[in-house]
Scaffold this motif. Structure first.
Motif, PDB file in Angstrom:
ATOM      1  N   ALA A   1      -7.433   8.510 -10.477  1.00 36.88           N
ATOM      2  CA  ALA A   1      -8.828   8.683 -10.053  1.00 36.88           C
ATOM      3  C   ALA A   1      -9.088   7.795  -8.858  1.00 36.88           C
ATOM      4  CB  ALA A   1      -9.777   8.291 -11.180  1.00 36.88           C
ATOM      5  N   ASP A   2     -10.044   8.188  -8.016  1.00 33.18           N
ATOM      6  CA  ASP A   2     -10.550   7.211  -7.054  1.00 33.18           C
ATOM      7  C   ASP A   2     -11.910   6.724  -7.549  1.00 33.18           C
ATOM      8  OD1 ASP A   2     -12.490   9.045  -6.354  1.00 33.18           O
ATOM      9  OD2 ASP A   2     -11.564   9.591  -4.433  1.00 33.18           O
ATOM     10  N   ARG A   3     -12.507   5.813  -6.827  1.00 34.73           N
ATOM     11  CA  ARG A   3     -13.751   5.207  -7.320  1.00 34.73           C
ATOM     12  C   ARG A   3     -14.956   6.117  -7.168  1.00 34.73           C
ATOM     13  NH1 ARG A   3     -12.500   0.248  -9.056  1.00 34.73           N
ATOM     14  NH2 ARG A   3     -10.491  -0.538  -8.315  1.00 34.73           N
ATOM     15  N   MET A   4     -14.764   7.291  -6.559  1.00 36.02           N
ATOM     16  CA  MET A   4     -15.798   8.340  -6.582  1.00 36.02           C
ATOM     17  C   MET A   4     -15.697   9.183  -7.854  1.00 36.02           C
ATOM     18  SD  MET A   4     -17.267   8.532  -3.309  1.00 36.02           S
ATOM     19  CE  MET A   4     -17.814  10.227  -3.175  1.00 36.02           C
ATOM     20  N   GLY A   5     -14.624   8.985  -8.622  1.00 37.70           N
ATOM     21  CA  GLY A   5     -14.417   9.814  -9.816  1.00 37.70           C
ATOM     22  C   GLY A   5     -13.613  11.076  -9.548  1.00 37.70           C
ATOM     23  N   ASN A   6     -13.135  11.260  -8.329  1.00 37.68           N
ATOM     24  CA  ASN A   6     -12.249  12.409  -8.054  1.00 37.68           C
ATOM     25  C   ASN A   6     -10.955  12.235  -8.842  1.00 37.68           C
ATOM     26  OD1 ASN A   6     -13.859  13.706  -5.973  1.00 37.68           O
ATOM     27  ND2 ASN A   6     -13.334  11.932  -4.692  1.00 37.68           N
ATOM     28  N   LEU A   7     -10.465  13.347  -9.411  1.00 36.16           N
ATOM     29  CA  LEU A   7      -9.281  13.260 -10.277  1.00 36.16           C
ATOM     30  C   LEU A   7      -8.154  14.155  -9.801  1.00 36.16           C
ATOM     31  CD1 LEU A   7     -10.846  13.568 -13.869  1.00 36.16           C
ATOM     32  CD2 LEU A   7     -10.476  11.475 -12.528  1.00 36.16           C
ATOM     33  N   VAL A   8      -6.946  13.644  -9.950  1.00 36.72           N
ATOM     34  CA  VAL A   8      -5.760  14.498  -9.849  1.00 36.72           C
ATOM     35  C   VAL A   8      -4.997  14.382 -11.170  1.00 36.72           C
ATOM     36  CG1 VAL A   8      -5.541  14.418  -7.340  1.00 36.72           C
ATOM     37  CG2 VAL A   8      -4.369  12.702  -8.728  1.00 36.72           C
ATOM     38  N   TYR A   9      -4.320  15.456 -11.493  1.00 35.34           N
ATOM     39  CA  TYR A   9      -3.595  15.532 -12.759  1.00 35.34           C
ATOM     40  C   TYR A   9      -2.101  15.580 -12.457  1.00 35.34           C
ATOM     41  CZ  TYR A   9      -8.220  16.815 -14.461  1.00 35.34           C
ATOM     42  OH  TYR A   9      -9.566  16.838 -14.768  1.00 35.34           O
ATOM     43  N   ARG A  10      -1.313  15.617 -13.503  1.00 39.03           N
ATOM     44  CA  ARG A  10       0.131  15.701 -13.300  1.00 39.03           C
ATOM     45  C   ARG A  10       0.700  16.792 -14.205  1.00 39.03           C
ATOM     46  NH1 ARG A  10       4.555  13.223 -15.261  1.00 39.03           N
ATOM     47  NH2 ARG A  10       6.286  13.218 -13.781  1.00 39.03           N
ATOM     48  N   ARG A  11       1.350  17.777 -13.566  1.00 39.38           N
ATOM     49  CA  ARG A  11       2.072  18.833 -14.258  1.00 39.38           C
ATOM     50  C   ARG A  11       1.224  19.492 -15.360  1.00 39.38           C
ATOM     51  NH1 ARG A  11       8.250  16.354 -13.812  1.00 39.38           N
ATOM     52  NH2 ARG A  11       8.505  17.231 -11.742  1.00 39.38           N
ATOM     53  N   THR A  12       1.827  19.817 -16.504  1.00 35.36           N
ATOM     54  CA  THR A  12       1.061  20.569 -17.515  1.00 35.36           C
ATOM     55  C   THR A  12       0.085  19.691 -18.292  1.00 35.36           C
ATOM     56  OG1 THR A  12       2.827  20.343 -19.145  1.00 35.36           O
ATOM     57  CG2 THR A  12       2.838  22.341 -17.809  1.00 35.36           C
TER      58      THR A  12
ATOM     59  N   GLY B   1     -10.779   7.286  -0.498  1.00 35.38           N
ATOM     60  CA  GLY B   1      -9.987   7.660   0.673  1.00 35.38           C
ATOM     61  C   GLY B   1      -8.499   7.723   0.409  1.00 35.38           C
ATOM     62  N   ALA B   2      -8.073   7.212  -0.736  1.00 34.89           N
ATOM     63  CA  ALA B   2      -6.632   7.185  -1.023  1.00 34.89           C
ATOM     64  C   ALA B   2      -6.124   8.497  -1.638  1.00 34.89           C
ATOM     65  CB  ALA B   2      -6.296   6.010  -1.943  1.00 34.89           C
ATOM     66  N   LEU B   3      -7.033   9.348  -2.117  1.00 35.62           N
ATOM     67  CA  LEU B   3      -6.585  10.655  -2.627  1.00 35.62           C
ATOM     68  C   LEU B   3      -6.740  11.684  -1.518  1.00 35.62           C
ATOM     69  CD1 LEU B   3      -8.219  10.946  -6.195  1.00 35.62           C
ATOM     70  CD2 LEU B   3      -5.881  10.237  -5.614  1.00 35.62           C
ATOM     71  N   ASP B   4      -5.769  12.568  -1.397  1.00 38.19           N
ATOM     72  CA  ASP B   4      -5.862  13.674  -0.443  1.00 38.19           C
ATOM     73  C   ASP B   4      -6.970  14.619  -0.916  1.00 38.19           C
ATOM     74  OD1 ASP B   4      -5.602  15.934   1.081  1.00 38.19           O
ATOM     75  OD2 ASP B   4      -3.496  16.318   0.544  1.00 38.19           O
ATOM     76  N   PRO B   5      -8.039  14.783  -0.124  1.00 34.46           N
ATOM     77  CA  PRO B   5      -9.143  15.646  -0.572  1.00 34.46           C
ATOM     78  C   PRO B   5      -8.700  17.072  -0.905  1.00 34.46           C
ATOM     79  CG  PRO B   5      -9.755  14.438   1.414  1.00 34.46           C
ATOM     80  CD  PRO B   5      -8.285  14.201   1.199  1.00 34.46           C
ATOM     81  N   GLU B   6      -7.640  17.542  -0.224  1.00 30.14           N
ATOM     82  CA  GLU B   6      -7.146  18.900  -0.496  1.00 30.14           C
ATOM     83  C   GLU B   6      -6.500  18.998  -1.878  1.00 30.14           C
ATOM     84  OE1 GLU B   6      -7.583  21.431   1.376  1.00 30.14           O
ATOM     85  OE2 GLU B   6      -7.639  20.826   3.484  1.00 30.14           O
TER      86      GLU B   6
END
Lengths: 223, 230
Positions: free
Chosen positions: A162-173, A199-204
Motif C-alpha cells: 500500500a502507499d499512504r494514500m491507501g492505493n493497493l497492489v496485490y500479488r498473484r492469486t 508516489g512509489a507505486l506505479d499509478p498504472e
C-alpha cells in the motif's frame, strides 16, 4: 484522502461492533488477512455475520473466530474443506447459520454493493436448490435469478503493498476477493506486507484505488 | 448450453480392450479440446486433462480464483503461497499469464468467454442436467464453490466421470436424484465405458470401451441413440 496508518492489527480492527457484517478476503489462505482476523478474535466483537469464500482452515484465523462463538452467520460458497473441522462441527450442532452462495454470485453481489447496483439477474443457480424462494425472470430465453447486493459494515482484506494514500497492489492469486470487498463495506481495513511512500507505486499498476480504503497496517510476514 | 450444430459422428465400439483408466479418460477429453481454447478444469479428476494436452496445443487454462495461463503444479522450490489453483494447490504461471479479481474471473465464466469447462459429476441426466455439488444427505455440509457458475457459463460443458458408482448404479440417468448444479447444461460425457453427446434428442453414444452398444444400453436405464456408418 483520509487513510489511517495503524501501528498494529489491534488498532486496525478497533471499534468493530457486535452484530456487524464483516467481509473477509482470501481464497483458502491466499489473500487471507490472517493478522486482522486474529486481532478481531482479541477485540471481542460477537454476533457477527462473516462473508468469506471459505469458512476457516485448521484452528486459526476464521476457524478461531468461529470456535469462540463470535460468528452467528456465515455467508460463503465453499465451507467444507479437508481442514474445516471447526465450521463443520458448529454447523452440525446448529450453532452457526449458513447462507450458501455460488462463488461467482458471491463476488458479483459484493461488486453490486460497491457499485451501487440495487439488484441483478443472473443465470447461475437457476433451477437449483440455491435459487429456491428467489424471484426469477426469463431473459433472452433463459431463466435468471434475482440476486441482491451484500454490503459489509467492515471489510478485512490483505494486499501486497500500500502507499499512504491507501492505493493497493496485490500479488498473484492472492488478489481474489480483495478488490471487490474493498468497494463493498463502510470501513475497509487492509493488511499489507509493506507500506510505501506516496508516489512509489506505479499509478498504472494500482488495482484498488485508495478512495476505498480507510485503514492500512503493515504486517511483516513470518520468516 | 448444447451445441446443436454438429450431428454426432458414427458409433465406434472398442471391443478389443477394457474400460478406460483415469488417465486414458483424461487423454480422451484432451483430444476433443480444440487448439487455442480457453479451458477451466474442475477440481479433482478433470485436472488430469492438463497432463494430456500436447505441447503446442495452445490451450490457456483458467483457474477461477483469478488467473489465465496457469502452469503445472509447483515443485518444491517453486511453491508460492500467493499462487494457487481452485483446489488450493500451489501452481506455476506460464509466460503470458494474467491475474484478475474474483468478480472478473466469474464474469469471464458467466459471460460466456470460456470455451470449455471439464467437470466431475455425481449424475448427469439424458437432458444434460448436472448434479455435482451436494449429495443432499442430512448431515452433509453443503459446499458449491464455482460449480454452478461454470456449469451455466462455459460455452461447452464436458463431464468426466466413471459411468457407474462403486455399487454399480448408473450415473447417466433419466432424471438426477441428487440436487442439481445446472439445468440442461452438459454437452459431452466422457466415461470409462463410453463417450456420450448430449443434445436436444437426448444422449447419443459416440464410442464404447470394452462393451458392445447393446449391452451398454441394457445396463443403463436411459434412452440412447447411435449414429451408424452410412
Amino acid at each position: 484522502m483520509n487513510v489511517m496508518t495503524c501501528g498494529d492489527p489491534d488498532e486496525a480492527v478497533a471499534g468493530i461492533e457486535d452484530g456487524s457484517t464483516v467481509l473477509v478476503g482470501g481464497f483458502g489462505t491466499a489473500g487471507m488477512p490472517a493478522d486482522l482476523i486474529e486481532a478481531l478474535v482479541r477485540q471481542g466483537a460477537t454476533g457477527l455475520t462473516v462473508v468469506s469464500n471459505n469458512a476457516g482452515n485448521g484452528d486459526t484465523g476464521l476457524a478461531a473466530l468461529l470456535d469462540k462463538g463470535r460468528v452467528r452467520r456465515m455467508v460463503c460458497s465453499f465451507p467444507r474443506q479437508s481442514d474445516s473441522w471447526v465450521f463443520d462441527r458448529l454447523y452440525r450442532e446448529g450453532r452457526v447459520e449458513l447462507e450458501l452462495v455460488p462463488q461467482g454470485t458471491l463476488a458479483e453481489r459484493l461488486r453490486a454493493a460497491g457499485a451501487g447496483i440495487g439488484a441483478f439477474y443472473s443465470p447461475t443457480g437457476a433451477g437449483t436448490l440455491l435459487a429456491e424462494g428467489k424471484e426469477t425472470r426469463e431473459i433472452a430465453g433463459r431463466t435468471h435469478v434475482l440476486e441482491y447486493p451484500i454490503k459489509g459494515d467492515v471489510a478485512l482484506i490483505s494486499a501486497h503493498r500500500a502507499d499512504r494514500m491507501g492505493n493497493l497492489v496485490y500479488r498473484r492469486t492472492a488478489r481474489n476477493f480483495g478488490p471487490v470487498m474493498a468497494t463493498a463495506a463502510t470501513t475497509v481495513v487492509a493488511q499489507v506486507r509493506e507500506i510505501v511512500d506516496i508516489g512509489a507505486l506505479d499509478p498504472e499498476a494500482v488495482v484498488t484505488p485508495g478512495i476505498y480504503i480507510d485503514r492500512v497496517v503493515q504486517v511483516v510476514p513470518a520468516a | 448450453m448444447t451445441n446443436p450444430t454438429s450431428s454426432p459422428p458414427p458409433l465406434v465400439e472398442h471391443l478389443d480392450r477394457g474400460p478406460l483408466t483415469e488417465h486414458e479418460m483424461a487423454a480422451r477429453v484432451a483430444r476433443d479440446i480444440p487448439h487455442g481454447s480457453y479451458v477451466n478444469l474442475g477440481i479433482g479428476r478433470p485436472t488430469l486433462v492438463a497432463d494430456h494436452l500436447p505441447d503446442g496445443a495452445g490451450v490457456v487454462l483458467h483457474t477461477e480464483n483469478g488467473m489465465l495461463n496457469m502452469g503445472p503444479a509447483a515443485q518444491d522450490g517453486q511453491i508460492d503461497p500467493d499462487l494457487i489453483n481452485a483446489g488450493k494447490i500451489p501452481v506455476t504461471e506460464l509466460p503470458g499469464a494474467a491475474y484478475f479479481h474474483h468478480a472478473d474471473s466469474f464474469a469471464m465464466m458467466r459471460g460466456g468467454h470460456l470455451d470449455i469447462c471439464v467437470l466431475g459429476a455425481f449424475q448427469v441426466s439424458a437432458a444434460g442436467d448436472l448434479a455435482n455439488w451436494h449429495t443432499g444427505a442430512p448431515d452433509a455440509v453443503p459446499a458449491v464453490g464455482g460449480a454452478m457458475d461454470l456449469a451455466i457459463g462455459a460455452k461447452r460443458v464436458f463431464v468426466m466421470m466413471t459411468l457407474f458408482t462403486k455399487q454399480g448404479a448408473p450415473k447417466l440417468v433419466p432424471e438426477c436424484t441428487y440436487p442439481l448444479t445446472g439445468v440442461g447444461c452438459v454437452d459431452r460425457v466422457y466415461t470409462d465405458v463410453a463417450t456420450f453427446q448430449i443434445g436436444p434428442g437426448g444422449a447419443t453414444v459416440l464410442e464404447t470401451f470394452g462393451i458392445p452398444y447393446d449391452d451398454l444400453a441394457h445396463r443403463l436405464g436411459v434412452a440412447l441413440s447411435r449414429q451408424d456408418w452410412t
